[in-house]
Write a protein that holds these residues in place. Structure first.
Motif, PDB file in Angstrom:
ATOM      1  N   THR A  21       1.050  -1.130   0.116  1.00  0.00           N
ATOM      2  CA  THR A  21      -0.092  -0.123  -0.029  1.00  0.00           C
ATOM      3  C   THR A  21       0.804   1.251   0.002  1.00  0.00           C
ATOM      4  OG1 THR A  21      -0.168  -0.167   2.410  1.00  0.00           O
ATOM      5  CG2 THR A  21      -1.648  -1.052   1.321  1.00  0.00           C
ATOM      6  N   SER A  22       2.239   0.982   0.090  1.00  0.00           N
ATOM      7  CA  SER A  22       3.102   2.323  -0.081  1.00  0.00           C
ATOM      8  C   SER A  22       2.975   2.998  -1.180  1.00  0.00           C
ATOM      9  CB  SER A  22       4.526   1.769   0.206  1.00  0.00           C
ATOM     10  OG  SER A  22       5.273   1.175  -0.980  1.00  0.00           O
ATOM     11  N   LYS A  23       3.143   4.300  -1.274  1.00  0.00           N
ATOM     12  CA  LYS A  23       3.247   5.017  -2.279  1.00  0.00           C
ATOM     13  C   LYS A  23       4.414   4.642  -3.413  1.00  0.00           C
ATOM     14  CE  LYS A  23       3.644  10.050  -3.557  1.00  0.00           C
ATOM     15  NZ  LYS A  23       3.713  11.352  -3.018  1.00  0.00           N
ATOM     16  N   HIS A  24       5.418   4.556  -2.877  1.00  0.00           N
ATOM     17  CA  HIS A  24       6.699   4.025  -3.738  1.00  0.00           C
ATOM     18  C   HIS A  24       6.412   2.828  -4.445  1.00  0.00           C
ATOM     19  CE1 HIS A  24      10.609   3.606  -4.994  1.00  0.00           C
ATOM     20  NE2 HIS A  24      10.429   1.997  -4.629  1.00  0.00           N
ATOM     21  N   TYR A  25       5.526   1.824  -3.876  1.00  0.00           N
ATOM     22  CA  TYR A  25       5.267   0.446  -4.626  1.00  0.00           C
ATOM     23  C   TYR A  25       4.222   0.878  -5.769  1.00  0.00           C
ATOM     24  CZ  TYR A  25       3.838  -4.153  -5.269  1.00  0.00           C
ATOM     25  OH  TYR A  25       3.468  -5.551  -5.679  1.00  0.00           O
ATOM     26  N   ASN A  26       3.285   1.565  -5.564  1.00  0.00           N
ATOM     27  CA  ASN A  26       2.146   1.877  -6.284  1.00  0.00           C
ATOM     28  C   ASN A  26       2.805   2.704  -7.298  1.00  0.00           C
ATOM     29  OD1 ASN A  26      -0.496   0.587  -5.634  1.00  0.00           O
ATOM     30  ND2 ASN A  26       0.470   1.398  -3.534  1.00  0.00           N
ATOM     31  N   GLU A  27       3.811   3.725  -7.168  1.00  0.00           N
ATOM     32  CA  GLU A  27       4.389   4.458  -8.139  1.00  0.00           C
ATOM     33  C   GLU A  27       5.110   3.545  -9.193  1.00  0.00           C
ATOM     34  OE1 GLU A  27       6.488   7.521  -6.286  1.00  0.00           O
ATOM     35  OE2 GLU A  27       4.716   8.848  -6.043  1.00  0.00           O
ATOM     36  N   LEU A  28       5.857   2.508  -8.679  1.00  0.00           N
ATOM     37  CA  LEU A  28       6.533   1.636  -9.224  1.00  0.00           C
ATOM     38  C   LEU A  28       5.422   0.816 -10.305  1.00  0.00           C
ATOM     39  CD1 LEU A  28       9.279   0.012  -9.941  1.00  0.00           C
ATOM     40  CD2 LEU A  28       8.599  -1.586  -8.319  1.00  0.00           C
ATOM     41  N   LEU A  29       4.333   0.316  -9.869  1.00  0.00           N
ATOM     42  CA  LEU A  29       3.460  -0.503 -10.682  1.00  0.00           C
ATOM     43  C   LEU A  29       3.064   0.451 -11.932  1.00  0.00           C
ATOM     44  CD1 LEU A  29       1.266  -2.296  -8.058  1.00  0.00           C
ATOM     45  CD2 LEU A  29       3.228  -3.233  -9.325  1.00  0.00           C
ATOM     46  N   ALA A  36      -2.501  -2.610  -9.511  1.00  0.00           N
ATOM     47  CA  ALA A  36      -2.765  -3.393  -8.169  1.00  0.00           C
ATOM     48  C   ALA A  36      -4.112  -3.859  -7.784  1.00  0.00           C
ATOM     49  CB  ALA A  36      -2.137  -2.503  -7.064  1.00  0.00           C
ATOM     50  N   SER A  37      -4.296  -5.057  -7.119  1.00  0.00           N
ATOM     51  CA  SER A  37      -5.445  -5.710  -6.879  1.00  0.00           C
ATOM     52  C   SER A  37      -5.221  -6.185  -5.510  1.00  0.00           C
ATOM     53  CB  SER A  37      -5.973  -6.673  -7.537  1.00  0.00           C
ATOM     54  OG  SER A  37      -6.963  -7.289  -7.024  1.00  0.00           O
ATOM     55  N   MET A  38      -6.233  -5.708  -4.551  1.00  0.00           N
ATOM     56  CA  MET A  38      -5.778  -6.163  -3.109  1.00  0.00           C
ATOM     57  C   MET A  38      -7.110  -6.976  -2.660  1.00  0.00           C
ATOM     58  SD  MET A  38      -3.710  -3.167  -1.436  1.00  0.00           S
ATOM     59  CE  MET A  38      -2.527  -2.455  -2.202  1.00  0.00           C
ATOM     60  N   SER A  39      -6.839  -7.749  -1.762  1.00  0.00           N
ATOM     61  CA  SER A  39      -8.211  -8.625  -1.007  1.00  0.00           C
ATOM     62  C   SER A  39      -8.618  -7.679   0.061  1.00  0.00           C
ATOM     63  CB  SER A  39      -7.463  -9.769  -0.458  1.00  0.00           C
ATOM     64  OG  SER A  39      -6.502  -9.446   0.517  1.00  0.00           O
ATOM     65  N   ARG A  40      -9.798  -7.628   0.330  1.00  0.00           N
ATOM     66  CA  ARG A  40     -10.439  -6.979   1.258  1.00  0.00           C
ATOM     67  C   ARG A  40     -10.152  -7.396   2.558  1.00  0.00           C
ATOM     68  NH1 ARG A  40     -16.293  -8.905  -0.103  1.00  0.00           N
ATOM     69  NH2 ARG A  40     -15.242 -10.657  -0.377  1.00  0.00           N
ATOM     70  N   LYS A  41      -9.964  -6.114   3.404  1.00  0.00           N
ATOM     71  CA  LYS A  41      -9.495  -6.333   4.883  1.00  0.00           C
ATOM     72  C   LYS A  41     -10.191  -7.491   5.528  1.00  0.00           C
ATOM     73  CE  LYS A  41      -7.702  -3.442   8.277  1.00  0.00           C
ATOM     74  NZ  LYS A  41      -7.426  -1.959   8.356  1.00  0.00           N
ATOM     75  N   GLU A  42      -9.345  -8.312   6.179  1.00  0.00           N
ATOM     76  CA  GLU A  42      -9.709  -9.239   7.125  1.00  0.00           C
ATOM     77  C   GLU A  42     -10.670 -10.357   6.256  1.00  0.00           C
ATOM     78  OE1 GLU A  42     -11.426  -7.834  10.759  1.00  0.00           O
ATOM     79  OE2 GLU A  42      -9.696  -6.708  10.950  1.00  0.00           O
ATOM     80  N   ASN A  43     -10.425 -10.630   5.147  1.00  0.00           N
ATOM     81  CA  ASN A  43     -11.256 -11.638   4.133  1.00  0.00           C
ATOM     82  C   ASN A  43     -10.385 -12.655   3.594  1.00  0.00           C
ATOM     83  OD1 ASN A  43     -12.958 -12.925   2.813  1.00  0.00           O
ATOM     84  ND2 ASN A  43     -14.274 -11.241   2.129  1.00  0.00           N
ATOM     85  N   CYS A  44      -9.927 -13.422   4.346  1.00  0.00           N
ATOM     86  CA  CYS A  44      -8.905 -14.597   3.339  1.00  0.00           C
ATOM     87  C   CYS A  44      -9.691 -15.181   2.434  1.00  0.00           C
ATOM     88  CB  CYS A  44      -8.420 -15.572   4.669  1.00  0.00           C
ATOM     89  SG  CYS A  44      -9.858 -16.552   5.203  1.00  0.00           S
ATOM     90  N   LEU A  45     -10.769 -15.172   2.296  1.00  0.00           N
ATOM     91  CA  LEU A  45     -11.546 -15.972   0.963  1.00  0.00           C
ATOM     92  C   LEU A  45     -11.350 -15.311  -0.293  1.00  0.00           C
ATOM     93  CD1 LEU A  45     -15.025 -17.200   2.705  1.00  0.00           C
ATOM     94  CD2 LEU A  45     -13.005 -18.448   2.391  1.00  0.00           C
TER      95      LEU A  45
END
Length: 61
Positions: A21-29, A36-45
């Motif tokens: 979620t860092s700014k540096h990482y997302n700028e690199l992408l 970027a695609s992220m799973s929902r918070k606290e949802n391992c499914l």
């Protein structure tokens, strides 16, 4: 290495760890045409399908 691969349009899925979620990482992408695609918070499914696929690959290699 990103420089040696075609990365435009790649969707990279991860959890919501601080490094993803860092700014540096997302700028690199963004610089390499990736999204970027992220799973929902606290949802391992959200990752269940991918985790099952990776487990199959690990067993067969």
């Amino acid at each position: 290495m990103i420089r040696h691969r075609k990365t435009r349009g790649i969707l990279l899925h991860s959890d919501q760890g601080f490094q993803y979620t860092s700014k540096h990482y997302n700028e690199l992408l963004k610089r390499h045409g990736m999204r970027a695609s992220m799973s929902r918070k606290e949802n391992c499914l959200d990752n269940a399908c991918m985790e099952a696929s990776l487990a199959t690959l690990r067993v067969s290699v």
